[in-house]
Design an enzyme around this catalytic site. Structure first.
Site, PDB file in Angstrom:
ATOM      1  N   LYS A  11     -45.391 -29.709 100.801  1.00  0.00           N
ATOM      2  CA  LYS A  11     -43.964 -29.474 100.548  1.00  0.00           C
ATOM      3  C   LYS A  11     -43.745 -28.712  99.242  1.00  0.00           C
ATOM      4  CE  LYS A  11     -42.784 -33.866 100.589  1.00  0.00           C
ATOM      5  NZ  LYS A  11     -44.106 -34.501 100.844  1.00  0.00           N
ATOM      6  N   ARG A  85     -36.200 -40.032 100.498  1.00  0.00           N
ATOM      7  CA  ARG A  85     -37.388 -40.740 100.985  1.00  0.00           C
ATOM      8  C   ARG A  85     -37.032 -42.030 101.702  1.00  0.00           C
ATOM      9  NH1 ARG A  85     -41.277 -38.320  97.239  1.00  0.00           N
ATOM     10  NH2 ARG A  85     -43.391 -39.056  97.559  1.00  0.00           N
ATOM     11  N   ARG A 124     -56.323 -32.472  95.539  1.00  0.00           N
ATOM     12  CA  ARG A 124     -55.332 -32.204  94.491  1.00  0.00           C
ATOM     13  C   ARG A 124     -55.680 -32.952  93.209  1.00  0.00           C
ATOM     14  NH1 ARG A 124     -49.332 -33.599  96.454  1.00  0.00           N
ATOM     15  NH2 ARG A 124     -50.148 -35.698  96.234  1.00  0.00           N
ATOM     16  N   ARG A 137     -49.547 -44.794  99.968  1.00  0.00           N
ATOM     17  CA  ARG A 137     -48.421 -43.846 100.021  1.00  0.00           C
ATOM     18  C   ARG A 137     -48.174 -43.362 101.448  1.00  0.00           C
ATOM     19  NH1 ARG A 137     -50.432 -39.869  95.987  1.00  0.00           N
ATOM     20  NH2 ARG A 137     -48.598 -38.628  96.431  1.00  0.00           N
TER      21      ARG A 137
HETATM   22  P1  AMP Z   1     -44.372 -36.944  94.957  1.00  0.00           P
HETATM   23  O1  AMP Z   1     -44.697 -35.991  93.853  1.00  0.00           O
HETATM   24  O2  AMP Z   1     -43.196 -36.506  95.767  1.00  0.00           O
HETATM   25  O3  AMP Z   1     -45.570 -37.281  95.805  1.00  0.00           O
HETATM   26  O4  AMP Z   1     -43.922 -38.309  94.263  1.00  0.00           O
HETATM   27  C1  AMP Z   1     -44.806 -39.039  93.440  1.00  0.00           C
HETATM   28  C2  AMP Z   1     -44.282 -40.460  93.268  1.00  0.00           C
HETATM   29  O5  AMP Z   1     -42.999 -40.428  92.627  1.00  0.00           O
HETATM   30  C3  AMP Z   1     -44.036 -41.214  94.565  1.00  0.00           C
HETATM   31  O6  AMP Z   1     -45.222 -41.822  95.050  1.00  0.00           O
HETATM   32  C4  AMP Z   1     -42.996 -42.231  94.129  1.00  0.00           C
HETATM   33  O7  AMP Z   1     -43.586 -43.282  93.384  1.00  0.00           O
HETATM   34  C5  AMP Z   1     -42.144 -41.415  93.181  1.00  0.00           C
HETATM   35  N1  AMP Z   1     -41.040 -40.716  93.882  1.00  0.00           N
HETATM   36  C6  AMP Z   1     -40.887 -39.368  94.035  1.00  0.00           C
HETATM   37  N2  AMP Z   1     -39.783 -39.073  94.712  1.00  0.00           N
HETATM   38  C7  AMP Z   1     -39.198 -40.254  95.030  1.00  0.00           C
HETATM   39  C8  AMP Z   1     -38.039 -40.624  95.756  1.00  0.00           C
HETATM   40  N3  AMP Z   1     -37.228 -39.702  96.319  1.00  0.00           N
HETATM   41  N4  AMP Z   1     -37.772 -41.954  95.880  1.00  0.00           N
HETATM   42  C9  AMP Z   1     -38.560 -42.894  95.326  1.00  0.00           C
HETATM   43  N5  AMP Z   1     -39.671 -42.616  94.640  1.00  0.00           N
HETATM   44  C10 AMP Z   1     -40.007 -41.306  94.482  1.00  0.00           C
END
Ligand code: AMP
Length: 180
Positions: A11, A85, A124, A137
């Site tokens: 993404k 999310r 990554r 996750r």
């Molecule tokens: P990402 O970079 O999108 O994979 O996000 C990394 C981490 O940030 C996730 O595993 C969550 O712990 C937190 N996070 C990111 N976006 C959200 C969201 N929209 N709602 C809740 N937690 C988030």
């Protein structure tokens, strides 16, 4: 526009390309949270352990963050990456868009097999990309985020895009369904 899909599906990469091409603003809640952790803000200190576990940060915190960033974006087009999310976040976004007199153009669901996204996350090498956290996750995604497909599908905005192939191939597929 929303980019929806499992962690590691690409993404962030695709959001970057779209924003560069169209002059839209890339709004990634994960990036914003990581920046807050790095800067040592109160949000960062609250989010750090949750992120390390691969759990989700509280909906109201995330919605506050998004509202702030949308204000900053003004009338610019925005690509949301990693948000919403949860169903509560999707409903909060609808309310925010309504308040701002804006509409959701597209929800792009990027798809790939669980093995492929797990492989990409390992490559990554982020601190929350350890084998155990990756597994968690993916479970969180299936339980809390995947149901958003059923939320957006009836609205007619959802488009599925195969997330396998080169970055450029996937970008071209997304462009063909963006519809702007
Ligand atoms: P990402 O970079 O999108 O994979 O996000 C990394 C981490 O940030 C996730 O595993 C969550 O712990 C937190 N996070 C990111 N976006 C959200 C969201 N929209 N709602 C809740 N937690 C988030």
């Amino acid at each position: 526009m929303i980019l929806l899909g499992a962690p590691g599906v690409g993404k962030g990469t695709q959001a970057e390309l779209l924003c560069r091409r169209h002059g839209w603003r890339h709004l990634a809640t994960g990036d914003l949270l990581r920046a807050a952790v790095k800067a040592g803000t109160s949000l960062g200190s609250r989010a750090e352990a949750i992120m390390a576990r691969g759990d989700l940060v509280d909906d109201t915190v995330i919605l506050g963050l998004i509202e702030e960033e949308m204000e900053r974006a003004g009338s610019e087009g925005v690509v949301l990456d990693g948000f919403p999310r949860t169903l509560a976040q999707a409903e909060g976004l609808d309310a925010l868009l309504k308040k701002r007199g804006e509409v959701l153009n597209r929800v792009i669901l990027l798809t790939a097999s669980e093995e492929e996204v797990a492989r990409r996350m390992k490559a990554r090498g982020r601190p929350d990309d350890t084998a155990e956290t990756v597994r968690h996750r993916l479970q969180v995604y299936e339980k809390s985020t995947e149901p958003l497909v059923r939320y957006y599908e009836p609205k007619g905005v959802l488009r599925r895009v195969d997330g396998l192939g080169t970055v450029d191939d996937i970008h071209a597929r997304i462009e063909s369904v963006v519809g702007v």
